[in-house]
Design a protein around this motif. Sequence first.
Motif, PDB file in Angstrom:
ATOM      1  N   LYS B  64       0.846  -1.185   0.000  1.00 28.63           N
ATOM      2  CA  LYS B  64       0.000   0.000   0.000  1.00 28.63           C
ATOM      3  C   LYS B  64       0.882   1.236   0.000  1.00 28.63           C
ATOM      4  O   LYS B  64       2.016   1.201   0.460  1.00 28.63           O
ATOM      5  N   ASP B  66       0.952   3.808   1.857  1.00 32.50           N
ATOM      6  CA  ASP B  66       1.459   4.229   3.165  1.00 32.50           C
ATOM      7  C   ASP B  66       2.655   3.406   3.632  1.00 32.50           C
ATOM      8  O   ASP B  66       3.415   3.834   4.477  1.00 32.50           O
ATOM      9  N   HIS B  69       7.054   4.029   1.627  1.00 31.68           N
ATOM     10  CA  HIS B  69       8.144   4.892   2.087  1.00 31.68           C
ATOM     11  C   HIS B  69       9.002   4.165   3.130  1.00 31.68           C
ATOM     12  O   HIS B  69      10.225   4.082   3.016  1.00 31.68           O
ATOM     13  N   GLU B  70       8.299   3.620   4.117  1.00 25.87           N
ATOM     14  CA  GLU B  70       8.957   2.896   5.199  1.00 25.87           C
ATOM     15  C   GLU B  70       9.799   1.732   4.680  1.00 25.87           C
ATOM     16  O   GLU B  70      10.932   1.526   5.082  1.00 25.87           O
ATOM     17  N   VAL B  73      12.918   2.877   2.822  1.00 26.53           N
ATOM     18  CA  VAL B  73      13.929   3.359   3.775  1.00 26.53           C
ATOM     19  C   VAL B  73      14.630   2.169   4.434  1.00 26.53           C
ATOM     20  O   VAL B  73      15.852   2.109   4.508  1.00 26.53           O
ATOM     21  N   ALA B  76      17.028   0.666   2.146  1.00 24.38           N
ATOM     22  CA  ALA B  76      18.208   1.505   1.903  1.00 24.38           C
ATOM     23  C   ALA B  76      19.169   1.462   3.081  1.00 24.38           C
ATOM     24  O   ALA B  76      20.378   1.554   2.915  1.00 24.38           O
ATOM     25  N   VAL B  77      18.615   1.315   4.270  1.00 27.62           N
ATOM     26  CA  VAL B  77      19.421   1.322   5.484  1.00 27.62           C
ATOM     27  C   VAL B  77      20.136  -0.018   5.666  1.00 27.62           C
ATOM     28  O   VAL B  77      21.194  -0.104   6.269  1.00 27.62           O
ATOM     29  N   ALA B  78      19.554  -1.071   5.123  1.00 24.97           N
ATOM     30  CA  ALA B  78      20.112  -2.411   5.304  1.00 24.97           C
ATOM     31  C   ALA B  78      21.410  -2.579   4.518  1.00 24.97           C
ATOM     32  O   ALA B  78      21.574  -1.980   3.459  1.00 24.97           O
ATOM     33  N   PRO B  79      22.346  -3.382   5.041  1.00 22.07           N
ATOM     34  CA  PRO B  79      23.592  -3.624   4.306  1.00 22.07           C
ATOM     35  C   PRO B  79      23.322  -4.313   2.963  1.00 22.07           C
ATOM     36  O   PRO B  79      23.938  -3.986   1.960  1.00 22.07           O
ATOM     37  N   LYS B  99      19.625  12.016   1.007  1.00 17.82           N
ATOM     38  CA  LYS B  99      20.159  10.966   1.869  1.00 17.82           C
ATOM     39  C   LYS B  99      20.968   9.933   1.074  1.00 17.82           C
ATOM     40  O   LYS B  99      21.525   9.008   1.651  1.00 17.82           O
ATOM     41  N   GLY B 100      20.972  10.070  -0.233  1.00 20.41           N
ATOM     42  CA  GLY B 100      21.723   9.145  -1.076  1.00 20.41           C
ATOM     43  C   GLY B 100      21.093   7.768  -1.170  1.00 20.41           C
ATOM     44  O   GLY B 100      21.786   6.773  -1.384  1.00 20.41           O
ATOM     45  N   PHE B 101      19.781   7.694  -1.025  1.00 17.86           N
ATOM     46  CA  PHE B 101      19.101   6.392  -1.085  1.00 17.86           C
ATOM     47  C   PHE B 101      18.976   5.866  -2.511  1.00 17.86           C
ATOM     48  O   PHE B 101      18.907   4.676  -2.737  1.00 17.86           O
ATOM     49  N   ALA B 315      20.395   2.868  -4.148  1.00 15.59           N
ATOM     50  CA  ALA B 315      21.835   3.090  -4.270  1.00 15.59           C
ATOM     51  C   ALA B 315      22.638   1.860  -3.864  1.00 15.59           C
ATOM     52  O   ALA B 315      23.731   1.645  -4.353  1.00 15.59           O
ATOM     53  N   ASN B 316      22.094   1.037  -2.954  1.00 12.39           N
ATOM     54  CA  ASN B 316      22.870  -0.144  -2.540  1.00 12.39           C
ATOM     55  C   ASN B 316      22.517  -1.405  -3.340  1.00 12.39           C
ATOM     56  O   ASN B 316      22.911  -2.507  -2.971  1.00 12.39           O
ATOM     57  N   PRO B 382       8.123  15.111   4.420  1.00 13.35           N
ATOM     58  CA  PRO B 382       7.008  14.588   5.211  1.00 13.35           C
ATOM     59  C   PRO B 382       6.664  15.502   6.395  1.00 13.35           C
ATOM     60  O   PRO B 382       5.494  15.728   6.689  1.00 13.35           O
TER      61      PRO B 382
END
Lengths: 316, 419
Positions: B64, B66, B69-70, B73, B76-79, B99-101, B315-316, B382
């Motif tokens: 969905k 909503d 986005h989560e 993110v 993107a944060v995960a290795p 943020k370079g995502f 990016a990753n 946001p």
Amino acid sequence: MRRRVGELSSERLASILLLPSILIIVCVVIGPLVFAFYLSFYKAEPVIGGISSEFIGFSNYLYYCFKDPLFWNAVRLTTYFTVVSLIIELILGIGMALVLNKRFIGRPFVRSIMLLPWALPTVVNARMWEWIYAGSSFGALNGLMKVLHIFPADYDAVWLGFGVPFQNIPLVGSFMEWVGASTALHMIILADTWKVTPLVTLLVLAALQPIPDNYYEAAGIDGAGAWSQFWHITFPLLRPVLLVILVLRTMELFRVFDIIYILMQYSIRVMGVYTFEVGMKFLHFGKGSALSFLVALFILGIALIYVKLLHSEEIY
Amino acid sequence: MKRLMVVFLIIGMMLVSGAFTALAAEEINVIYMAQAAYQPDEVRDMADLFEELSGIKVNLEFVKYDEQHEKVVLSAVAPVPTYDVFSLDLIWTAEFASKGFCVALDDYITPEVRADIAPAIMDAFVFDGKTWAMPFLANFQLFFYNIDMIKQAGFTGPPKTLEEMVEQMKAMKKKGIVKYPWTDSWNQKEGLTCEYVWLTGAFGGDTFDEKGRPIFNTGPGLKALEFMVMLLDEGLANPKALTNDEPAARDDFIAGNAAFTSNWTFQYGSMNDPAVSKVVGAGKMGLLPVSKDVLGKYPYDSASVSGFQGAAILANSKNKEAAWKYLRYITSPIVQRAYLTEMPVWTSVQTSAYAMTMDPVIDIKAKEIASVHHRPKVPPYPEVSSILQRYIHLALEGKMKPKAALDKAKAEIEAVMGL
């Protein structure tokens, strides 16, 4: 008794059997909790491949306690939601339990169907009330009002609206505005209460059943009326279970999130919703963690007060 | 014992062969938000053909709006990223880019591609001088009006300006044709920011300046909010609008409870569907009107808001080349030509004879899309949007005066942005 070689003592066996669950709890509960506590002292944001963090001490906590009006709005609103819901749940719950404790035909049936709302998942409950409260002619409550001729055919009430209730009554109106109460909030209280009252009833009923009838008979002979019987016999004996209910429900109500988020998203900012917004929508992991610990602190404070007020020696 | 060894051998062989097939075929993971746009089965169809042509396997996940986005993110944060490609709402461009995502796509996008996509669409995904996503879906708001109600009120056609629209609404109300002529999606959500952005455009301006600083508290921004409040005060806008999201606003209109509304492209379909709509034939779609003071400022005398979706590469991601191939394919003119349920982003497709025959209103859409205003392109979007929604809503509820609400919103936004 002689133990065979290789046989475990019962304590050791117990700890080995408990180990997997302790490990799981450490991984999924204690670990994240400690990490969140750590994050709450940092300015933490997601970056590619990880989380960037900068130590800022108590700044996050100080920000919410002294600088952020939204936080105190959320505290007031959440407290209002909690108190009003609790009062209604307790009155209804005790009332229903007293009725169900009397003998009548069909009691087992009533007792079991009474539990149905509680069995519903909160999401289902929220979606269901969303349909009931829909502000159009498709809304079930509007439909009902029209069938009963309470509303004219061309009128649809906006049940989940933002109007401040009792706005015209001098003190009450300004109080409602101060806590941020709205029609929508009250409607949600109603929907949530509908779901949870059976749980309160069940707990109270369980506490009522062991009270011997002869207490009441004796009181009756001494001339005590129904009210004074309730006040002097039932209520003191219900104290322990009331304490349990109060602590349990306050905890749940104070961190309410799902039903409000599903029905109103971010427009009713109780503390749970605000924490989620700051942490997961704005991605301020540090601030969000600080907020959640503040919520926990409030609940702890309230729980301590309850214990002080209600703790008493059991009389059996 | 022997039996056990056989079992192990079989499992081992399965694992090894599995590993080889994984090595042999390239694979990409895609997350797509399923909302009122291309539907999951359509996206799956596109991917099937792509797999056939390229030999690259596409794993699709639909979530969905909503949740998107989560999830992005988190990936993107995960290795090791969960996804390679994701659909990007234009409002995330600044945030994800800063943020370079996601990956800048300027090296991939050729001048020919740029030449065939209108600047209004491409610009939505530009931040810091670079392009961060390939336009995939072009959603935007349009004007919907009930021509029967307009005629009953004694007018000949839809209003050209906001002032004319107010005049028509007052006449409708007076004659009792409709209780609340205007409905909209003004609940405290992203939709409210969208409505406010196009209305600010309709009064001749933007909410933020070119450098990304808030300017909405004076001039067009203020006029827009005052206009919204006036509609409520005069009983022209349905008070229920304050709790409406876009589907609810559409329902008001297609149930015949409103004469005018602004909404995204999806309303056109429902409006003409006899199974759900009571206004088939009477409900029409046109260009959003502007204030009479702004006539002549915009090429089509209209203002709208963009709700574009792009396709971007994390990016990753370890498979950037394969990801780009997929992205280039699903955003290609040939695919968009095949799925005209959504407005194509390519000028050559919009103006093709085929599209004109298939979609009789593509001409209106093309004009409206050239009139879009973007929501502010700022990294903490946001939060900025949430502040804006909160104060606009307070003004609509009548709890704050428009000017005071916008001044406070500006101050809070500046604090968040560190201005």
